[in-house]
Design a protein around this motif. Structure first.
Motif, PDB file in Angstrom:
ATOM      1  N   ARG A  79      25.605 -99.513 -76.464  1.00 41.11           N
ATOM      2  CA  ARG A  79      25.776 -99.593 -74.829  1.00 41.11           C
ATOM      3  C   ARG A  79      25.341-101.164 -74.274  1.00 41.11           C
ATOM      4  O   ARG A  79      24.447-101.680 -75.199  1.00 41.11           O
ATOM      5  N   LYS A  80      25.730-101.370 -73.253  1.00 36.19           N
ATOM      6  CA  LYS A  80      25.567-102.748 -72.615  1.00 36.19           C
ATOM      7  C   LYS A  80      23.879-102.614 -72.309  1.00 36.19           C
ATOM      8  O   LYS A  80      23.067-103.602 -72.347  1.00 36.19           O
ATOM      9  N   ASP A  81      23.097-101.498 -72.078  1.00 36.92           N
ATOM     10  CA  ASP A  81      21.882-101.457 -71.586  1.00 36.92           C
ATOM     11  C   ASP A  81      21.151-101.127 -72.899  1.00 36.92           C
ATOM     12  O   ASP A  81      19.726-101.110 -72.948  1.00 36.92           O
ATOM     13  N   ASP A  82      21.532-101.283 -74.188  1.00 39.59           N
ATOM     14  CA  ASP A  82      20.632-101.146 -75.398  1.00 39.59           C
ATOM     15  C   ASP A  82      19.980-102.591 -75.671  1.00 39.59           C
ATOM     16  O   ASP A  82      20.691-103.651 -75.428  1.00 39.59           O
ATOM     17  N   PRO A  83      18.937-102.550 -75.884  1.00 43.40           N
ATOM     18  CA  PRO A  83      17.980-103.842 -76.322  1.00 43.40           C
ATOM     19  C   PRO A  83      18.547-104.734 -77.298  1.00 43.40           C
ATOM     20  O   PRO A  83      18.570-106.047 -76.994  1.00 43.40           O
ATOM     21  N   LEU A  84      19.538-104.080 -78.337  1.00 44.82           N
ATOM     22  CA  LEU A  84      19.966-105.065 -79.225  1.00 44.82           C
ATOM     23  C   LEU A  84      21.323-105.639 -78.417  1.00 44.82           C
ATOM     24  O   LEU A  84      21.604-106.849 -79.328  1.00 44.82           O
ATOM     25  N   ALA A  85      21.646-105.289 -77.418  1.00 41.53           N
ATOM     26  CA  ALA A  85      23.012-105.884 -77.000  1.00 41.53           C
ATOM     27  C   ALA A  85      22.532-107.226 -76.417  1.00 41.53           C
ATOM     28  O   ALA A  85      23.621-108.181 -76.307  1.00 41.53           O
ATOM     29  N   ALA A  86      21.367-107.504 -76.202  1.00 41.89           N
ATOM     30  CA  ALA A  86      21.098-108.714 -75.679  1.00 41.89           C
ATOM     31  C   ALA A  86      21.228-109.934 -76.927  1.00 41.89           C
ATOM     32  O   ALA A  86      20.954-111.068 -76.233  1.00 41.89           O
ATOM     33  N   SER A  99      35.178 -98.585 -71.810  1.00 36.36           N
ATOM     34  CA  SER A  99      33.875 -97.970 -72.369  1.00 36.36           C
ATOM     35  C   SER A  99      32.949 -98.829 -71.699  1.00 36.36           C
ATOM     36  O   SER A  99      32.923 -99.932 -71.296  1.00 36.36           O
ATOM     37  N   ASP A 100      31.517 -98.331 -71.684  1.00 37.66           N
ATOM     38  CA  ASP A 100      30.434 -99.391 -71.178  1.00 37.66           C
ATOM     39  C   ASP A 100      29.953 -99.718 -72.592  1.00 37.66           C
ATOM     40  O   ASP A 100      28.659 -99.904 -72.708  1.00 37.66           O
ATOM     41  N   LEU A 101      30.406-100.460 -73.589  1.00 43.19           N
ATOM     42  CA  LEU A 101      29.850-100.779 -74.854  1.00 43.19           C
ATOM     43  C   LEU A 101      30.260-102.495 -74.931  1.00 43.19           C
ATOM     44  O   LEU A 101      31.326-102.944 -74.448  1.00 43.19           O
ATOM     45  N   VAL A 102      29.466-102.926 -75.888  1.00 46.48           N
ATOM     46  CA  VAL A 102      29.658-104.130 -76.187  1.00 46.48           C
ATOM     47  C   VAL A 102      29.714-104.279 -77.849  1.00 46.48           C
ATOM     48  O   VAL A 102      29.097-103.503 -78.630  1.00 46.48           O
ATOM     49  N   ALA A 103      30.464-105.286 -78.435  1.00 45.86           N
ATOM     50  CA  ALA A 103      30.488-105.420 -79.794  1.00 45.86           C
ATOM     51  C   ALA A 103      29.627-107.048 -79.863  1.00 45.86           C
ATOM     52  O   ALA A 103      29.776-108.035 -79.342  1.00 45.86           O
ATOM     53  N   ARG A 104      28.977-106.873 -80.972  1.00 41.85           N
ATOM     54  CA  ARG A 104      28.025-108.235 -81.386  1.00 41.85           C
ATOM     55  C   ARG A 104      28.486-108.359 -82.876  1.00 41.85           C
ATOM     56  O   ARG A 104      28.291-107.562 -83.753  1.00 41.85           O
ATOM     57  N   PRO A 105      28.888-109.681 -83.318  1.00 34.40           N
ATOM     58  CA  PRO A 105      29.051-110.083 -84.653  1.00 34.40           C
ATOM     59  C   PRO A 105      27.547-110.217 -85.500  1.00 34.40           C
ATOM     60  O   PRO A 105      26.558-110.228 -84.757  1.00 34.40           O
ATOM     61  N   PHE A 106      27.569-110.266 -86.582  1.00 33.96           N
ATOM     62  CA  PHE A 106      26.707-110.332 -87.513  1.00 33.96           C
ATOM     63  C   PHE A 106      26.344-111.819 -87.998  1.00 33.96           C
ATOM     64  O   PHE A 106      27.567-112.541 -88.087  1.00 33.96           O
ATOM     65  N   ALA A 107      25.130-112.282 -87.869  1.00 33.12           N
ATOM     66  CA  ALA A 107      24.789-113.764 -88.351  1.00 33.12           C
ATOM     67  C   ALA A 107      25.026-113.820 -90.035  1.00 33.12           C
ATOM     68  O   ALA A 107      25.042-112.808 -90.754  1.00 33.12           O
ATOM     69  N   GLY A 108      25.374-115.120 -90.442  1.00 34.66           N
ATOM     70  CA  GLY A 108      25.469-115.408 -91.818  1.00 34.66           C
ATOM     71  C   GLY A 108      26.745-114.534 -92.177  1.00 34.66           C
ATOM     72  O   GLY A 108      27.850-114.403 -91.812  1.00 34.66           O
ATOM     73  N   GLY A 109      26.457-114.277 -93.508  1.00 33.03           N
ATOM     74  CA  GLY A 109      27.719-113.591 -94.398  1.00 33.03           C
ATOM     75  C   GLY A 109      28.127-112.108 -93.523  1.00 33.03           C
ATOM     76  O   GLY A 109      27.303-111.297 -93.317  1.00 33.03           O
ATOM     77  N   LYS A 110      29.491-112.158 -92.902  1.00 39.68           N
ATOM     78  CA  LYS A 110      29.607-110.941 -92.240  1.00 39.68           C
ATOM     79  C   LYS A 110      29.949-109.686 -93.411  1.00 39.68           C
ATOM     80  O   LYS A 110      30.824-109.759 -94.107  1.00 39.68           O
ATOM     81  N   PRO A 111      29.153-108.571 -93.028  1.00 40.77           N
ATOM     82  CA  PRO A 111      29.612-107.485 -93.758  1.00 40.77           C
ATOM     83  C   PRO A 111      30.929-106.801 -93.452  1.00 40.77           C
ATOM     84  O   PRO A 111      31.182-107.280 -92.140  1.00 40.77           O
ATOM     85  N   GLU A 119      33.118 -92.631 -78.237  1.00 40.91           N
ATOM     86  CA  GLU A 119      32.631 -91.843 -77.342  1.00 40.91           C
ATOM     87  C   GLU A 119      31.220 -91.381 -77.427  1.00 40.91           C
ATOM     88  O   GLU A 119      30.533 -91.220 -76.627  1.00 40.91           O
ATOM     89  N   MET A 120      30.958 -91.098 -78.540  1.00 46.22           N
ATOM     90  CA  MET A 120      29.389 -90.729 -78.724  1.00 46.22           C
ATOM     91  C   MET A 120      28.427 -92.027 -78.577  1.00 46.22           C
ATOM     92  O   MET A 120      27.196 -91.747 -77.865  1.00 46.22           O
ATOM     93  N   ALA A 121      28.895 -93.208 -78.946  1.00 43.77           N
ATOM     94  CA  ALA A 121      27.767 -94.319 -78.786  1.00 43.77           C
ATOM     95  C   ALA A 121      28.058 -94.394 -77.072  1.00 43.77           C
ATOM     96  O   ALA A 121      26.966 -94.786 -76.544  1.00 43.77           O
ATOM     97  N   ALA A 122      29.193 -94.347 -76.517  1.00 41.95           N
ATOM     98  CA  ALA A 122      29.106 -94.589 -74.990  1.00 41.95           C
ATOM     99  C   ALA A 122      28.215 -93.461 -74.394  1.00 41.95           C
ATOM    100  O   ALA A 122      27.875 -93.640 -73.195  1.00 41.95           O
ATOM    101  N   GLY A 123      28.042 -92.344 -75.190  1.00 44.07           N
ATOM    102  CA  GLY A 123      27.377 -91.107 -74.545  1.00 44.07           C
ATOM    103  C   GLY A 123      25.888 -91.340 -74.554  1.00 44.07           C
ATOM    104  O   GLY A 123      25.034 -90.580 -74.316  1.00 44.07           O
ATOM    105  N   GLY A 124      25.409 -92.654 -75.456  1.00 44.95           N
ATOM    106  CA  GLY A 124      24.204 -92.702 -75.792  1.00 44.95           C
ATOM    107  C   GLY A 124      23.551 -92.165 -76.726  1.00 44.95           C
ATOM    108  O   GLY A 124      22.029 -92.108 -77.203  1.00 44.95           O
ATOM    109  N   LEU A 125      24.210 -91.725 -77.802  1.00 44.80           N
ATOM    110  CA  LEU A 125      23.806 -90.967 -78.945  1.00 44.80           C
ATOM    111  C   LEU A 125      23.320 -91.976 -80.074  1.00 44.80           C
ATOM    112  O   LEU A 125      22.780 -91.397 -81.123  1.00 44.80           O
ATOM    113  N   GLY A 126      23.783 -93.154 -80.030  1.00 48.46           N
ATOM    114  CA  GLY A 126      23.308 -94.120 -81.115  1.00 48.46           C
ATOM    115  C   GLY A 126      24.388 -95.417 -81.061  1.00 48.46           C
ATOM    116  O   GLY A 126      25.098 -95.430 -80.007  1.00 48.46           O
ATOM    117  N   VAL A 127      24.059 -96.193 -82.049  1.00 49.51           N
ATOM    118  CA  VAL A 127      24.945 -97.290 -82.142  1.00 49.51           C
ATOM    119  C   VAL A 127      25.937 -97.292 -83.339  1.00 49.51           C
ATOM    120  O   VAL A 127      25.730 -96.257 -84.184  1.00 49.51           O
TER     121      VAL A 127
END
Length: 302
Positions: free
Chosen positions: A173-180, A256-268, A232-240
């Motif tokens: 979700r956009k309000d998740d601390p990791l979204a920053a 949805s009120d979700l954001v996607a963030r890539p991984f640094a370095g080698g992409k899993p 849908e579950m992530a948008a409902g605040g159940l997790g990432v």
């Protein structure tokens, strides 16, 4: 020595598949009496009983079960002979039965099918969407010609063609601390409430392995039956969750009120590939199919 005919073997395998004379006959587009007569001729030719007949059930003898298994191989190879001859005249111009897993089909096929129809107008493509293991089983029993799936996975006596990589991205979700964070590391997932697909979906294992999260015990995470459900579950605040780039490009998060963030370095991530039986005579066709799928996807990838 007189040999069984392909028609007799087809009658036998149809009876094994349907366990009913009437339904088996219908699947072969013959009358029940014609099918029964063909099977009796086969038993007379072989000098052995293959089927125990009763009013309530159809039971194969031990020899009958063994002959059914071998008959499927003979029929499959006969079909491949005809397909090989057709492919020599015009590649990808006949019937092709393609299996595809549900975490690929809805996101890749809309990009691929128009290209296939344009490039190979005579191709009759039949699709079967299912979980990986069932598709691999159907490939080996001859029900499918090839399978589009995610690697690595146990494919048995099959050839594989790697098409392209499909990285995972972190979704919350956009309000998740990791979204920053503009980019994350797999370490960020260690304490996160992770939403995963249920057991049986290879994407679950691929995500856990690629992100070095280990195989979590059943019940340690919330699970869903599809990527749409995870969203849908992530948008409902159940997790990432972790979503393949392929699905993100297909606008899975739209609305949805979700954001996607890539991984640094080698992409899993996972690798998308095409597999077929090592014994198939249509390898050149399957490689052509795989290259067409790859080109169609990469042409639209960001």
């Amino acid at each position: 020595m007189f040999l069984p005919t392909l028609k007799q073997l087809r009658y036998l395998t149809a009876l094994d598949e349907h366990k009913h004379f009437g339904r088996a006959a219908a699947s072969c587009f013959v009358s029940q009496s014609t099918l029964s007569a063909g099977l009796q001729e086969l038993e007379t030719l072989l000098g052995a009983s293959l089927v125990e007949r009763s009013n309530r059930s159809v039971v194969f003898t031990a020899l009958g079960r063994e002959i059914v298994a071998r008959a499927r191989i003979v029929l499959r190879e006969a079909q491949e002979l005809a397909e090989l001859a057709a492919a020599a005249k015009e590649p990808l111009s006949g019937t092709l039965k393609l299996g595809v897993i549900p975490t690929i089909g809805p996101f890749l096929l809309p990009k691929v099918l128009p290209k296939l129809r344009k490039a190979f107008p005579k191709l009759k493509l039949y699709l079967n969407e299912d979980l990986t293991q069932r598709l691999v089983d159907e490939l080996h029993n001859g029900a499918l010609d090839c399978v589009l799936l995610a690697l690595p996975v146990e494919i048995g006596e099959s050839e594989e063609l790697v098409l392209f990589d499909d990285p995972f991205e972190f979704v919350c979700r956009k309000d998740d601390p990791l979204a920053a964070k503009s980019k994350l590391t797999t370490a960020d997932l260690q304490q996160a409430p992770l939403l995963l697909l249920t057991d049986g979906h290879c994407l679950r294992d691929h995500a856990l392995d690629a992100c070095h999260l280990g195989h979590r015990p059943t019940g340690s995470d919330v699970t869903g039956t599809s990527l749409h459900t995870l969203v849908e579950m992530a948008a409902g605040g159940l997790g990432v969750t972790l979503i393949p780039e392929m699905a993100l490009q297909a606008k899975l998060l739209k609305g949805s009120d979700l954001v996607a963030r890539p991984f640094a370095g080698g992409k899993p991530g996972r690798r998308i590939g095409l597999i077929w039986r090592k014994t198939s005579a249509r390898e050149k066709e399957f490689r052509l199919l795989g290259q067409t799928i790859k080109d169609a996807y990469l042409a639209t990838a960001k």
